[in-house]
Design a protein around this motif. Sequence first.
Motif, PDB file in Angstrom:
ATOM      1  N   VAL A 113      -3.752 -17.339  -2.563  1.00  0.00           N
ATOM      2  CA  VAL A 113      -3.098 -16.069  -2.903  1.00  0.00           C
ATOM      3  C   VAL A 113      -1.849 -15.876  -2.052  1.00  0.00           C
ATOM      4  N   GLY A 114      -1.881 -16.359  -0.806  1.00  0.00           N
ATOM      5  CA  GLY A 114      -0.691 -16.272   0.040  1.00  0.00           C
ATOM      6  C   GLY A 114       0.490 -17.003  -0.565  1.00  0.00           C
ATOM      7  N   LEU A 115       0.251 -18.190  -1.126  1.00  0.00           N
ATOM      8  CA  LEU A 115       1.319 -18.928  -1.805  1.00  0.00           C
ATOM      9  C   LEU A 115       1.830 -18.146  -3.017  1.00  0.00           C
ATOM     10  N   ALA A 116       0.903 -17.536  -3.767  1.00  0.00           N
ATOM     11  CA  ALA A 116       1.307 -16.744  -4.925  1.00  0.00           C
ATOM     12  C   ALA A 116       2.150 -15.544  -4.498  1.00  0.00           C
ATOM     13  N   VAL A 117       1.792 -14.914  -3.381  1.00  0.00           N
ATOM     14  CA  VAL A 117       2.552 -13.766  -2.873  1.00  0.00           C
ATOM     15  C   VAL A 117       3.980 -14.168  -2.544  1.00  0.00           C
ATOM     16  N   ILE A 118       4.130 -15.285  -1.832  1.00  0.00           N
ATOM     17  CA  ILE A 118       5.477 -15.736  -1.464  1.00  0.00           C
ATOM     18  C   ILE A 118       6.316 -15.991  -2.707  1.00  0.00           C
ATOM     19  N   ASP A 119       5.715 -16.620  -3.709  1.00  0.00           N
ATOM     20  CA  ASP A 119       6.447 -16.922  -4.939  1.00  0.00           C
ATOM     21  C   ASP A 119       6.861 -15.652  -5.669  1.00  0.00           C
ATOM     22  N   VAL A 120       5.954 -14.667  -5.734  1.00  0.00           N
ATOM     23  CA  VAL A 120       6.251 -13.426  -6.441  1.00  0.00           C
ATOM     24  C   VAL A 120       7.310 -12.615  -5.705  1.00  0.00           C
ATOM     25  N   VAL A 121       7.146 -12.465  -4.396  1.00  0.00           N
ATOM     26  CA  VAL A 121       8.052 -11.610  -3.617  1.00  0.00           C
ATOM     27  C   VAL A 121       9.476 -12.144  -3.653  1.00  0.00           C
ATOM     28  N   ARG A 122       9.637 -13.450  -3.524  1.00  0.00           N
ATOM     29  CA  ARG A 122      11.008 -13.993  -3.512  1.00  0.00           C
ATOM     30  C   ARG A 122      11.696 -13.863  -4.863  1.00  0.00           C
ATOM     31  N   ASN A 123      10.913 -13.660  -5.936  1.00  0.00           N
ATOM     32  CA  ASN A 123      11.503 -13.453  -7.259  1.00  0.00           C
ATOM     33  C   ASN A 123      11.738 -11.981  -7.582  1.00  0.00           C
ATOM     34  N   VAL A 124      11.142 -11.098  -6.783  1.00  0.00           N
ATOM     35  CA  VAL A 124      11.259  -9.660  -7.042  1.00  0.00           C
ATOM     36  C   VAL A 124      12.272  -8.995  -6.122  1.00  0.00           C
ATOM     37  N   PRO A 155      15.389  -9.012  -3.003  1.00  0.00           N
ATOM     38  CA  PRO A 155      16.501  -9.792  -2.454  1.00  0.00           C
ATOM     39  C   PRO A 155      16.062 -10.574  -1.224  1.00  0.00           C
ATOM     40  N   ALA A 156      16.840 -11.559  -0.854  1.00  0.00           N
ATOM     41  CA  ALA A 156      16.453 -12.455   0.241  1.00  0.00           C
ATOM     42  C   ALA A 156      16.211 -11.692   1.544  1.00  0.00           C
ATOM     43  N   GLY A 157      17.070 -10.728   1.871  1.00  0.00           N
ATOM     44  CA  GLY A 157      16.916  -9.981   3.115  1.00  0.00           C
ATOM     45  C   GLY A 157      15.639  -9.154   3.144  1.00  0.00           C
ATOM     46  N   GLU A 158      15.306  -8.515   2.027  1.00  0.00           N
ATOM     47  CA  GLU A 158      14.112  -7.683   1.961  1.00  0.00           C
ATOM     48  C   GLU A 158      12.838  -8.515   1.841  1.00  0.00           C
ATOM     49  N   THR A 159      12.967  -9.726   1.322  1.00  0.00           N
ATOM     50  CA  THR A 159      11.786 -10.579   1.174  1.00  0.00           C
ATOM     51  C   THR A 159      11.134 -10.871   2.513  1.00  0.00           C
ATOM     52  N   LEU A 160      11.950 -11.258   3.504  1.00  0.00           N
ATOM     53  CA  LEU A 160      11.416 -11.583   4.825  1.00  0.00           C
ATOM     54  C   LEU A 160      10.772 -10.361   5.466  1.00  0.00           C
ATOM     55  N   LEU A 161      11.420  -9.202   5.341  1.00  0.00           N
ATOM     56  CA  LEU A 161      10.879  -7.983   5.931  1.00  0.00           C
ATOM     57  C   LEU A 161       9.556  -7.601   5.266  1.00  0.00           C
ATOM     58  N   HIS A 178       0.808  -1.229   0.000  1.00  0.00           N
ATOM     59  CA  HIS A 178       0.000   0.000   0.000  1.00  0.00           C
ATOM     60  C   HIS A 178       0.838   1.275   0.000  1.00  0.00           C
ATOM     61  N   PHE A 179       1.995   1.301   0.636  1.00  0.00           N
ATOM     62  CA  PHE A 179       2.735   2.545   0.824  1.00  0.00           C
ATOM     63  C   PHE A 179       4.017   2.614  -0.019  1.00  0.00           C
ATOM     64  N   ASN A 180       4.718   1.513  -0.133  1.00  0.00           N
ATOM     65  CA  ASN A 180       5.926   1.456  -0.966  1.00  0.00           C
ATOM     66  C   ASN A 180       5.992   0.055  -1.558  1.00  0.00           C
ATOM     67  N   ASP A 181       4.992  -0.241  -2.378  1.00  0.00           N
ATOM     68  CA  ASP A 181       4.729  -1.619  -2.794  1.00  0.00           C
ATOM     69  C   ASP A 181       5.603  -2.038  -3.970  1.00  0.00           C
ATOM     70  N   ILE A 182       5.600  -3.352  -4.212  1.00  0.00           N
ATOM     71  CA  ILE A 182       6.264  -3.919  -5.381  1.00  0.00           C
ATOM     72  C   ILE A 182       5.279  -3.938  -6.553  1.00  0.00           C
ATOM     73  N   ASN A 183       5.786  -4.217  -7.733  1.00  0.00           N
ATOM     74  CA  ASN A 183       4.933  -4.240  -8.914  1.00  0.00           C
ATOM     75  C   ASN A 183       4.263  -5.600  -9.062  1.00  0.00           C
ATOM     76  N   SER A 184       3.355  -5.909  -8.141  1.00  0.00           N
ATOM     77  CA  SER A 184       2.553  -7.120  -8.212  1.00  0.00           C
ATOM     78  C   SER A 184       1.256  -6.853  -7.458  1.00  0.00           C
ATOM     79  N   PHE A 185       0.159  -7.303  -8.042  1.00  0.00           N
ATOM     80  CA  PHE A 185      -1.148  -7.060  -7.426  1.00  0.00           C
ATOM     81  C   PHE A 185      -1.468  -8.071  -6.331  1.00  0.00           C
TER      82      PHE A 185
END
Length: 338
Positions: free
Chosen positions: A248-259, A261-267, A183-190
């Motif tokens: 959708v939660g599974l899809a989010v995890i898959d998208v985020v880890r590909n967009v 870096p590993a450190g920012e993914t967890l955060l 919502h505030f500083n999002d990635i390019n995925s819906f």
Amino acid sequence: MLINERHIQRTLRTVLCLIAASLIAAGCHYDKKASYAATAEYSRKQLDSLEFADKHHYSVNYNFIVKADSINLVRQQPEEVMGRMMTDTVTVYRHDHLAVAEIRILPTDSIDSVWVQVARDQDTFGWLHESSLLLSAVPADPISQFISTFSDTHLLIFLIVISLISVAYLMRTIFRRNAKIVHFNDINSFYPTLLAIIVASSATLYASIQTFAPDAWQHFYYHPTLNPFNVQPIIGMFLVSVWAIFIVGLAVIDVVRNVLPAGETLLYLCGLAGVCAVNYIVFSISTLYFIGYPMFAAYLYFALRMYFTRFRCAYICGKCGARMSKKGRCPACGAMNE
């Protein structure tokens, strides 16, 4: 050059189709017992039992698990208790399994007209008021136990306080690091936005069921299932939303880890979980007082507007592959894209 996310969409569509097919297969069956029951003749006692099961959602042979520290069961008949005769008791303890052996209706009892005889085994059985039983025991089904646990007022208040403190600290850390957050500083995925919206809608629907269809929820509590095609429509809608959160939660995890870096993914995932937790708390409580509906409409507008106006990148640079929100000069390499 338009971004091609068809591989993600195709994967999600395949998973949705497989789950939908499995649920339909599980929900479509011929119930021979129901067909026979429609033509069978019942005695007065059987009809009373069916009427009780319809109103109270359980009957003889239903299984409970003790959740209180202990329950005292009266060995003698309920009439002897009401007549203040000498009685003795037997005690069952937490986690003991109890089966309903008999149900008696005594209209003259001023405390509770329903008496239930339960048995732990052949040697341990006795009577107690229905109100005492339902207060001290839960249905034996794991889903019912989960619902009972998270419906506990003290636990709910504790989780709300802990969640708000954790989310506040997490948001402070994210904003100080200028990290990605839905919502505030999002990635390019819906998908992250969609997950947050589904959680908010599920919480709103859950509170609506509690307000307008409590009997439907009570029946689901005593006879739970994860099949949305085998329950009342409004409960089915809620179960579909629960399945949607999982998918959708599974899809989010898959998208985020590909967009990211590993450190920012967890955060980012922790921040998204915090937003979803706040959505659940806010909308499940506010909807009980009817202010959740306009709040949900406002949140839906806010979430969609933020994504489609600020974070949706419809193009990629033809030279370096950087994502772009509009055609023109690439902010990464400076190449012109028409």
